[in-house]
Design an enzyme around this catalytic site. Structure first.
Site, PDB file in Angstrom:
ATOM      1  N   LYS A  38       1.100  -2.496  10.287  1.00 51.87           N
ATOM      2  CA  LYS A  38      -0.292  -2.367   9.798  1.00 51.87           C
ATOM      3  C   LYS A  38      -0.308  -2.095   8.293  1.00 51.87           C
ATOM      4  O   LYS A  38       0.729  -1.768   7.696  1.00 51.87           O
ATOM      5  CB  LYS A  38      -0.979  -1.228  10.541  1.00 51.87           C
ATOM      6  N   ARG A 139      -8.999  10.724  18.625  1.00 51.36           N
ATOM      7  CA  ARG A 139      -9.305   9.431  18.009  1.00 51.36           C
ATOM      8  C   ARG A 139      -9.552   8.451  19.146  1.00 51.36           C
ATOM      9  O   ARG A 139     -10.287   8.772  20.079  1.00 51.36           O
ATOM     10  CB  ARG A 139      -8.148   9.033  17.075  1.00 51.36           C
ATOM     11  N   TYR A 281      -6.136   5.919 -23.439  1.00 52.28           N
ATOM     12  CA  TYR A 281      -7.545   6.319 -23.376  1.00 52.28           C
ATOM     13  C   TYR A 281      -7.693   7.838 -23.404  1.00 52.28           C
ATOM     14  O   TYR A 281      -6.925   8.556 -22.763  1.00 52.28           O
ATOM     15  CB  TYR A 281      -8.179   5.798 -22.082  1.00 52.28           C
ATOM     16  N   MET A 329      -5.910   0.772 -16.064  1.00 51.83           N
ATOM     17  CA  MET A 329      -6.102  -0.194 -14.977  1.00 51.83           C
ATOM     18  C   MET A 329      -4.934  -1.179 -14.886  1.00 51.83           C
ATOM     19  O   MET A 329      -4.436  -1.478 -13.801  1.00 51.83           O
ATOM     20  CB  MET A 329      -7.421  -0.958 -15.171  1.00 51.83           C
TER      21      MET A 329
HETATM   22  C1  LIG Z   1       0.437   4.222  12.423  1.00 44.51           C
HETATM   23  C2  LIG Z   1       0.770   4.378  13.836  1.00 44.51           C
HETATM   24  C3  LIG Z   1       2.102   4.483  14.244  1.00 44.51           C
HETATM   25  C4  LIG Z   1       3.251   4.605  13.259  1.00 44.51           C
HETATM   26  O1  LIG Z   1       3.214   5.865  12.601  1.00 44.51           O
HETATM   27  P1  LIG Z   1       4.385   6.288  11.591  1.00 44.51           P
HETATM   28  O2  LIG Z   1       4.167   7.750  11.367  1.00 44.51           O
HETATM   29  O3  LIG Z   1       4.167   5.504  10.349  1.00 44.51           O
HETATM   30  O4  LIG Z   1       5.668   5.967  12.244  1.00 44.51           O
HETATM   31  C5  LIG Z   1       2.366   4.489  15.608  1.00 44.51           C
HETATM   32  N1  LIG Z   1       1.356   4.434  16.515  1.00 44.51           N
HETATM   33  C6  LIG Z   1       0.060   4.350  16.152  1.00 44.51           C
HETATM   34  C7  LIG Z   1      -0.994   4.291  17.201  1.00 44.51           C
HETATM   35  C8  LIG Z   1      -0.278   4.315  14.806  1.00 44.51           C
HETATM   36  O5  LIG Z   1      -1.569   4.264  14.444  1.00 44.51           O
END
Ligand SMILES: *Cc1c(COP(=O)(O)O)cnc(C)c1O
Length: 389
Positions: A38, A139, A281, A329
């Site tokens: 991700k 969550r 700046y 930037m």
């Molecule tokens: C991001 C995430 C992981 C991985 O987490 P890390 O701490 O980066 O290893 C695993 N499971 C879920 C559901 C996540 O959202």
């Protein structure tokens, strides 16, 4: 005259990635090992990371349907077999239909998932699903109360289109602590939740169970279950100092984790500024003596945090060079008075190793008063990424 672009670039080390995969196979085996891709593969670049992860790990985890579609497209372009891919983020009923066509599995995390069932029937498609249980993060996921109120009962009558292949949950408090009491409570809640799924939703007893992200996979052996979902540590970083400390105790020795990413920038100019000159700046920096500076074509647009102003250094020829004045930037100005002998262009290492010196993502995150997860994922998707052996 060099013909390469005057722009910073990222390097991904294939050797480091392979080391980290081997570490997790050794630590977490016999559990299968999955990689979390991700956030543009934690800023490493989804495409470039696929070239390292695909075929090396057992499962690829993403958040969005678009990421899963991109993986299938990459496989097509590179003539690679389909990997197991699971979308762990939110999906709509129409996403489910599209992902079923691509043989991508999805996570069902709340009663809203029931909308996918008629959509799949109408399309004549079957979908593999993993059920997310909220065991204490608050969550996504079915809560215990929700399960007992019948929120997941629809799975029992959806077997014609939905196959429940897995059950998962996510820890709330593994990397912030060295005592894993809360995580153990979550594990107990998970097993209780899976039993309810079996009794009420017709889920098989031997459904694939997964719970551990990097920290738990490293320091909480009972959390490894059937497969581990490794995010940050597959990129070679410890989730936290606490996890590193615990790993030494739990595993007896520190397992090898090697940072995959380096960030480098060529200078756009190297020049002398006379004593008394202001830099950047706000004129926040003034040269006490004649100063040789390198202007680097990289700034907060690229993901170098502005909060690092006044604290950061980069490496040039194996030496630390202070970033002087504010991070802009598109520019950084660094003091290279003692790091180079002449005014020829230099290459600065913003992240990674140069000789004896090293700048880690944790260090950059510390300058920016945040965590390395955030600074990594802020690396601009536009940056050139190069895979090196
Ligand atoms: C991001 C995430 C992981 C991985 O987490 P890390 O701490 O980066 O290893 C695993 N499971 C879920 C559901 C996540 O959202």
């Amino acid at each position: 005259m060099s013909t390469s672009p005057v722009a910073s670039w990222l390097e991904l080390s294939e050797r480091a990635y392979a080391t980290n995969v081997a570490t997790f196979r050794a630590v977490a085996g016999p559990a299968r090992v999955g990689a979390v891709l991700k956030g543009n593969a934690y800023g490493h670049g989804l495409q470039e990371t696929l070239s390292l992860a695909h075929g090396r790990v057992d499962v690829l985890y993403v958040i969005t349907p678009a990421e899963a579609v991109a993986i299938r497209a990459w496989e097509g372009q590179h003539h690679r077999p389909r990997s197991e891919v699971l979308v762990i983020g939110a999906v709509s009923a129409s996403d489910c239909v599209e992902l079923a066509r691509l043989h991508v599995s999805v996570v069902a995390a709340d009663r809203g998932f029931a909308d996918a069932v008629p959509a799949l029937r109408a399309a004549g498609l079957k979908l593999d699903v993993h059920v997310h249980l909220d065991t204490g993060l608050g969550r996504e996921g079915f809560t215990r109360a929700g399960l007992e109120a019948g929120e997941a009962d629809f799975f029992a009558s959806a077997k014609d289109v939905v196959t429940v292949k897995g059950a998962l949950s996510h820890f709330a408090n593994t990397e912030d602590v060295t005592e894993q009491d809360y995580a153990r409570t979550q594990l107990n809640n998970f097993e209780a939740g899976v039993k309810v799924l079996q009794a009420r939703a017709g889920v098989e007893a031997d459904v694939e169970r997964h719970f551990a992200a990097s920290a738990a996979a490293l320091v909480l052996p009972p959390s490894r279950l059937d497969v581990v979902r490794v995010g940050i540590s597959m990129y070679g970083l410890w989730p936290s100092a606490e996890t590193r400390l615990s790993a030494r105790v739990v595993l007896g020795a520190l397992p090898a984790l090697e940072p995959v990413l380096s960030w480098k920038a060529p200078s756009q100019v190297v020049k002398w500024l006379p004593a008394g000159s202001y830099v950047g700046y706000g004129c926040t920096y003034r040269c006490a003596s004649e100063t040789r500076v390198a202007v680097l074509p990289v700034g907060y647009w690229d993901g170098y945090p502005r909060l690092a102003s006044g604290k950061a250094h980069v490496l040039v020829n194996g030496r630390r060079c202070a970033v002087i004045g504010r991070v802009m930037m598109n520019h950084l100005i660094v003091d290279v008075t003692h790091a180079t002998k002449d005014d020829q262009p230099v290459v600065a290492t913003l992240l990674g190793r140069d000789g004896e010196e090293q700048v880690s993502m944790e260090t950059i995150a510390g300058w920016a008063q945040t965590i390395h997860y955030e600074t990594m994922t802020r690396l601009g998707p536009h940056l050139r990424r190069v895979v090196v052996p």
